[in-house]
Design a protein around this motif. Sequence first.
Motif, PDB file in Angstrom:
ATOM      1  N   ASN A 170      15.187  -1.565   8.333  1.00  0.00           N
ATOM      2  CA  ASN A 170      16.294  -0.706   7.920  1.00  0.00           C
ATOM      3  C   ASN A 170      15.928   0.753   7.739  1.00  0.00           C
ATOM      4  O   ASN A 170      16.812   1.606   7.706  1.00  0.00           O
ATOM      5  CB  ASN A 170      16.909  -1.226   6.613  1.00  0.00           C
ATOM      6  N   THR A 171      14.653   1.072   7.579  1.00  0.00           N
ATOM      7  CA  THR A 171      14.260   2.456   7.323  1.00  0.00           C
ATOM      8  C   THR A 171      13.137   2.867   8.264  1.00  0.00           C
ATOM      9  O   THR A 171      12.452   2.029   8.854  1.00  0.00           O
ATOM     10  CB  THR A 171      13.762   2.627   5.871  1.00  0.00           C
ATOM     11  N   GLU A 197      10.850  -7.667  18.495  1.00  0.00           N
ATOM     12  CA  GLU A 197      12.309  -7.768  18.543  1.00  0.00           C
ATOM     13  C   GLU A 197      12.959  -6.929  17.442  1.00  0.00           C
ATOM     14  O   GLU A 197      13.976  -6.281  17.666  1.00  0.00           O
ATOM     15  CB  GLU A 197      12.739  -9.230  18.441  1.00  0.00           C
ATOM     16  N   ALA A 198      12.362  -6.938  16.247  1.00  0.00           N
ATOM     17  CA  ALA A 198      12.910  -6.151  15.142  1.00  0.00           C
ATOM     18  C   ALA A 198      12.805  -4.658  15.432  1.00  0.00           C
ATOM     19  O   ALA A 198      13.726  -3.893  15.142  1.00  0.00           O
ATOM     20  CB  ALA A 198      12.190  -6.500  13.842  1.00  0.00           C
ATOM     21  N   ILE A 199      11.687  -4.247  16.000  1.00  0.00           N
ATOM     22  CA  ILE A 199      11.508  -2.834  16.363  1.00  0.00           C
ATOM     23  C   ILE A 199      12.533  -2.423  17.407  1.00  0.00           C
ATOM     24  O   ILE A 199      13.184  -1.385  17.288  1.00  0.00           O
ATOM     25  CB  ILE A 199      10.067  -2.585  16.871  1.00  0.00           C
ATOM     26  N   GLU A 200      12.699  -3.263  18.428  1.00  0.00           N
ATOM     27  CA  GLU A 200      13.664  -2.955  19.485  1.00  0.00           C
ATOM     28  C   GLU A 200      15.083  -2.882  18.925  1.00  0.00           C
ATOM     29  O   GLU A 200      15.843  -1.962  19.241  1.00  0.00           O
ATOM     30  CB  GLU A 200      13.585  -4.003  20.592  1.00  0.00           C
ATOM     31  N   ALA A 206      -2.032  -4.047  14.633  1.00  0.00           N
ATOM     32  CA  ALA A 206      -3.117  -4.884  14.101  1.00  0.00           C
ATOM     33  C   ALA A 206      -3.165  -6.227  14.828  1.00  0.00           C
ATOM     34  O   ALA A 206      -4.242  -6.725  15.160  1.00  0.00           O
ATOM     35  CB  ALA A 206      -2.935  -5.091  12.601  1.00  0.00           C
ATOM     36  N   LEU A 207      -1.997  -6.811  15.066  1.00  0.00           N
ATOM     37  CA  LEU A 207      -1.954  -8.078  15.796  1.00  0.00           C
ATOM     38  C   LEU A 207      -2.449  -7.893  17.229  1.00  0.00           C
ATOM     39  O   LEU A 207      -3.173  -8.734  17.759  1.00  0.00           O
ATOM     40  CB  LEU A 207      -0.528  -8.643  15.799  1.00  0.00           C
ATOM     41  N   GLU A 231       5.686   0.691   9.296  1.00  0.00           N
ATOM     42  CA  GLU A 231       4.907  -0.464   8.844  1.00  0.00           C
ATOM     43  C   GLU A 231       4.923  -1.576   9.899  1.00  0.00           C
ATOM     44  O   GLU A 231       3.905  -2.220  10.152  1.00  0.00           O
ATOM     45  CB  GLU A 231       5.439  -0.989   7.518  1.00  0.00           C
ATOM     46  N   ALA A 232       6.058  -1.780  10.541  1.00  0.00           N
ATOM     47  CA  ALA A 232       6.155  -2.795  11.595  1.00  0.00           C
ATOM     48  C   ALA A 232       5.249  -2.432  12.770  1.00  0.00           C
ATOM     49  O   ALA A 232       4.569  -3.296  13.325  1.00  0.00           O
ATOM     50  CB  ALA A 232       7.605  -2.941  12.062  1.00  0.00           C
ATOM     51  N   PHE A 233       5.231  -1.143  13.131  1.00  0.00           N
ATOM     52  CA  PHE A 233       4.333  -0.707  14.201  1.00  0.00           C
ATOM     53  C   PHE A 233       2.868  -0.903  13.806  1.00  0.00           C
ATOM     54  O   PHE A 233       2.055  -1.346  14.616  1.00  0.00           O
ATOM     55  CB  PHE A 233       4.578   0.762  14.562  1.00  0.00           C
TER      56      PHE A 233
END
Length: 122
Positions: free
Chosen positions: A4-5, A39-42, A18-19, A11-13
């Motif tokens: 959402n922000t 998928e969340a990033i997209e 890291a993965l 943080e997702a990136f």
Amino acid sequence: MIINTAEELREAFRRYDALEAQGIDAHPEIQPEARALAEAIEEYEIRMECFPLPPKPTTLPAMIELKRQQQHLKQKELAALLEVPPGRLSQILSGKRRVTMDLAKKLYERLHISPEFILKTA
């Protein structure tokens, strides 16, 4: 997972990177998390219009040109693919010549332009 922000996006990136450093392909156990992050990033980028999609072509010459670019073809190569002389293709792309039924079939079969679009815009 929903982002959402902008901070959640960063943080997702970070987590995805890291993965990726661990080797996603080599570790099947981390693949679901990596897929969920991607998928969340997209979804966030689409929702926030980070990368707005270009407008869809509204004319047949514009659609032919888009397909040419997508397939990384030169105009001469596209003419050969469609079995028309390069000069004729140039006239079609400039709107000076109309598409024949034979060429319409080739546009559908070889460039995957929908018949509905061809009929509406030809």
